[in-house]
Write a protein that holds these residues in place. Structure first.
Motif, PDB file in Angstrom:
ATOM      1  N   CYS A  96      45.304  36.756  41.826  1.00 18.02           N
ATOM      2  CA  CYS A  96      45.232  37.771  40.088  1.00 18.02           C
ATOM      3  C   CYS A  96      45.571  36.869  39.056  1.00 18.02           C
ATOM      4  O   CYS A  96      46.228  36.225  39.298  1.00 18.02           O
ATOM      5  N   SER A  97      44.230  36.428  37.922  1.00 15.16           N
ATOM      6  CA  SER A  97      44.710  35.726  37.645  1.00 15.16           C
ATOM      7  C   SER A  97      44.927  35.683  36.478  1.00 15.16           C
ATOM      8  O   SER A  97      46.632  35.209  35.783  1.00 15.16           O
ATOM      9  N   TYR A  98      46.004  37.723  36.177  1.00  9.18           N
ATOM     10  CA  TYR A  98      46.820  37.939  35.602  1.00  9.18           C
ATOM     11  C   TYR A  98      48.118  37.496  35.577  1.00  9.18           C
ATOM     12  O   TYR A  98      48.862  36.299  34.639  1.00  9.18           O
ATOM     13  N   LEU A  99      48.873  36.943  36.941  1.00  8.69           N
ATOM     14  CA  LEU A  99      50.009  36.909  37.708  1.00  8.69           C
ATOM     15  C   LEU A  99      49.881  35.191  37.631  1.00  8.69           C
ATOM     16  O   LEU A  99      50.276  34.739  37.455  1.00  8.69           O
ATOM     17  N   GLY A 155      51.689  37.652  30.982  1.00  5.67           N
ATOM     18  CA  GLY A 155      51.650  37.674  32.688  1.00  5.67           C
ATOM     19  C   GLY A 155      52.000  36.358  33.756  1.00  5.67           C
ATOM     20  O   GLY A 155      52.030  36.359  35.098  1.00  5.67           O
ATOM     21  N   PHE A 156      51.687  35.161  33.666  1.00  5.25           N
ATOM     22  CA  PHE A 156      51.698  33.890  33.607  1.00  5.25           C
ATOM     23  C   PHE A 156      53.533  34.010  34.248  1.00  5.25           C
ATOM     24  O   PHE A 156      53.545  33.185  35.160  1.00  5.25           O
ATOM     25  N   ALA A 157      53.145  34.023  32.712  1.00  5.92           N
ATOM     26  CA  ALA A 157      55.220  34.164  33.150  1.00  5.92           C
ATOM     27  C   ALA A 157      56.395  34.838  34.255  1.00  5.92           C
ATOM     28  O   ALA A 157      57.041  34.308  35.120  1.00  5.92           O
ATOM     29  N   LEU A 158      54.983  36.071  34.517  1.00  5.83           N
ATOM     30  CA  LEU A 158      56.113  37.149  35.597  1.00  5.83           C
ATOM     31  C   LEU A 158      55.454  36.276  36.542  1.00  5.83           C
ATOM     32  O   LEU A 158      56.184  36.670  37.713  1.00  5.83           O
ATOM     33  N   GLY A 159      54.583  35.354  36.792  1.00  2.24           N
ATOM     34  CA  GLY A 159      53.727  35.295  37.793  1.00  2.24           C
ATOM     35  C   GLY A 159      54.348  34.329  38.132  1.00  2.24           C
ATOM     36  O   GLY A 159      54.865  33.353  39.759  1.00  2.24           O
ATOM     37  N   LEU A 187      43.308  28.108  34.687  1.00  2.00           N
ATOM     38  CA  LEU A 187      43.056  29.746  33.595  1.00  2.00           C
ATOM     39  C   LEU A 187      43.412  29.621  32.148  1.00  2.00           C
ATOM     40  O   LEU A 187      41.956  30.002  31.537  1.00  2.00           O
ATOM     41  N   ARG A 188      43.952  28.936  31.344  1.00  2.00           N
ATOM     42  CA  ARG A 188      43.335  28.598  30.053  1.00  2.00           C
ATOM     43  C   ARG A 188      41.865  28.142  29.872  1.00  2.00           C
ATOM     44  O   ARG A 188      40.828  27.922  29.395  1.00  2.00           O
ATOM     45  N   HIS A 189      41.365  26.423  30.857  1.00  2.00           N
ATOM     46  CA  HIS A 189      40.135  26.346  31.068  1.00  2.00           C
ATOM     47  C   HIS A 189      39.257  27.902  30.895  1.00  2.00           C
ATOM     48  O   HIS A 189      37.489  27.353  30.781  1.00  2.00           O
ATOM     49  N   GLU A 190      39.452  28.038  32.139  1.00  2.00           N
ATOM     50  CA  GLU A 190      38.585  29.451  32.421  1.00  2.00           C
ATOM     51  C   GLU A 190      38.536  30.920  31.515  1.00  2.00           C
ATOM     52  O   GLU A 190      38.517  31.227  31.273  1.00  2.00           O
ATOM     53  N   TRP A 221      39.615  29.583  43.976  1.00  2.00           N
ATOM     54  CA  TRP A 221      39.375  30.719  42.796  1.00  2.00           C
ATOM     55  C   TRP A 221      38.630  29.965  41.671  1.00  2.00           C
ATOM     56  O   TRP A 221      37.556  30.474  41.044  1.00  2.00           O
ATOM     57  N   LEU A 222      38.014  28.517  41.294  1.00  2.00           N
ATOM     58  CA  LEU A 222      37.351  28.317  40.586  1.00  2.00           C
ATOM     59  C   LEU A 222      35.827  28.635  41.124  1.00  2.00           C
ATOM     60  O   LEU A 222      34.939  28.695  40.699  1.00  2.00           O
ATOM     61  N   ILE A 223      35.933  27.965  42.701  1.00  2.00           N
ATOM     62  CA  ILE A 223      34.341  28.262  43.266  1.00  2.00           C
ATOM     63  C   ILE A 223      34.017  29.817  42.866  1.00  2.00           C
ATOM     64  O   ILE A 223      32.763  30.270  43.273  1.00  2.00           O
ATOM     65  N   SER A 224      35.244  30.892  43.780  1.00  2.00           N
ATOM     66  CA  SER A 224      34.572  32.079  43.164  1.00  2.00           C
ATOM     67  C   SER A 224      34.272  32.599  42.065  1.00  2.00           C
ATOM     68  O   SER A 224      33.214  33.287  41.643  1.00  2.00           O
TER      69      SER A 224
END
Length: 319
Positions: A135-138, A257-261, A247-250, A193-196
């Motif tokens: 989940c990229s959001y988290l 969301g990342f803080a919650l993750g 995530l930033r680079h992509e 994830w990067l591959i996907s």
């Protein structure tokens, strides 16, 4: 077809010996095997040398000068496999055994996919739970409930696992090598994830590996939770920094969301301490990892691993 098997090992010669014995029985067999030795101080070198004398296929002992963790080991191993001309690379830790028909099972899917995972048994012979999506959001992977093979023999996911990932050389050249900065924990999830983002990632309904090392674990119905150690806990939190940067680079980073993750990651690790390991002594380690993650997230000079445009440098190979 050139297929190299890459094993990363560190001070677990007994497990490595059993793994190599199972690899020798693979039918069909890989082209060769690269054992990345993370500067082991036990009798790993002897085990590899003895195995190489009677191994049915070429076996390369790729000894590193220092322990660079699973992430660094697989990065070095994949680079070496590419140098040997590998078209496909099968990755695994040292504490598993391979099933004799594993490569035959993979072959059915190799014309369709470029990144494939097979199923695994745990050390008790029960199915090992591995069905997640990132989940990229988290910035975390979440379990997928139910039988993912109920209507198909393949499940499409967006995470990876170096304990059994089969990856094509074209994928590695497009994505780059695994990031050794992770050391352990989250490196394979992030790489998958990067591959996907560019290639479909497949999980097939065939058992190809069995875990050989016992682990404490509890069944949470929607997933299993294994034991860990202080290094694993530290890296779980520290590597949040690297995940956030990727995530930033992509262009997939959401601060809230990342803080919650990150909070959820800490809660999971604390729950692991209490429910699986029955202690709270690892909490200061989580705190240190979180502080380092903050430093990494604030590093404006951080850069991702780059696609491969030229051969890599290698450590010495042992005879």
């Amino acid at each position: 077809m050139e297929l190299q098997l890459v094993i990363t090992t560190f001070n677990r010669s007994a497990y490595l010996k059993n793994l190599l014995a199972s690899v020798a029985k693979l039918d069909p067999a890989p082209t060769g095997v690269v054992v990345v030795d993370n500067a082991s101080s036990d009798d790993t070198t002897t085990v590899i040398q003895v195995a190489a004398k009677q191994f049915p296929i070429p076996l390369v002992h790729h000894r590193l000068e220092e322990n660079v963790g699973g992430a660094g080991g697989f990065s070095a191993g994949i680079a070496k496999a590419l140098d040997l001309g590998a078209e496909w690379i099968w990755l695994m830790d040292d504490d598993v055994v391979a099933h004799p028909d594993a490569l035959e099972a993979f072959s059915v899917w190799m014309d369709r996919y470029r990144c494939i995972h097979g199923r695994r048994y745990d050390e008790q012979g029960k199915p090992f739970f591995w069905q997640h999506r990132f989940c990229s959001y988290l910035g975390i992977h979440l379990p997928v409930r139910g039988n993912v093979f109920a209507s198909s023999e393949v499940f499409h996911t967006n995470v990876g696992c170096f304990e059994g990932m089969l990856v094509h050389s074209d994928v590695v050249r497009a994505i780059g090598l695994p990031d050794p900065r992770f050391f352990i924990n989250g490196d394979d999830t992030t790489y998958g994830w990067l591959i996907s983002r560019k290639f479909p990632v497949a999980y097939i309904n065939h058992y190809v590996l069995s875990k050989a090392r016992p682990q404490k674990q509890i069944d949470l119905v929607i997933r299993h939770l294994n034991d860990s150690n202080d290094l694993g806990r530290y890296c779980a939190m520290r590597n949040r920094g690297h995940i956030g940067q990727y995530l930033r680079h992509e262009n997939a980073y959401n601060g809230w969301g990342f803080a919650l993750g990150t909070v959820l990651t800490a809660v999971k690790e604390i729950f692991r301490l209490i429910a699986v390991e029955h202690t709270l002594r690892g909490i200061p380690t989580l705190w240190r990892g979180w502080r380092e993650a903050r430093r990494i997230l604030g590093d404006t000079s951080w850069q991702p691993m780059k696609p491969l445009n030229h051969p890599a440098d290698y450590s010495q190979d042992c005879p």
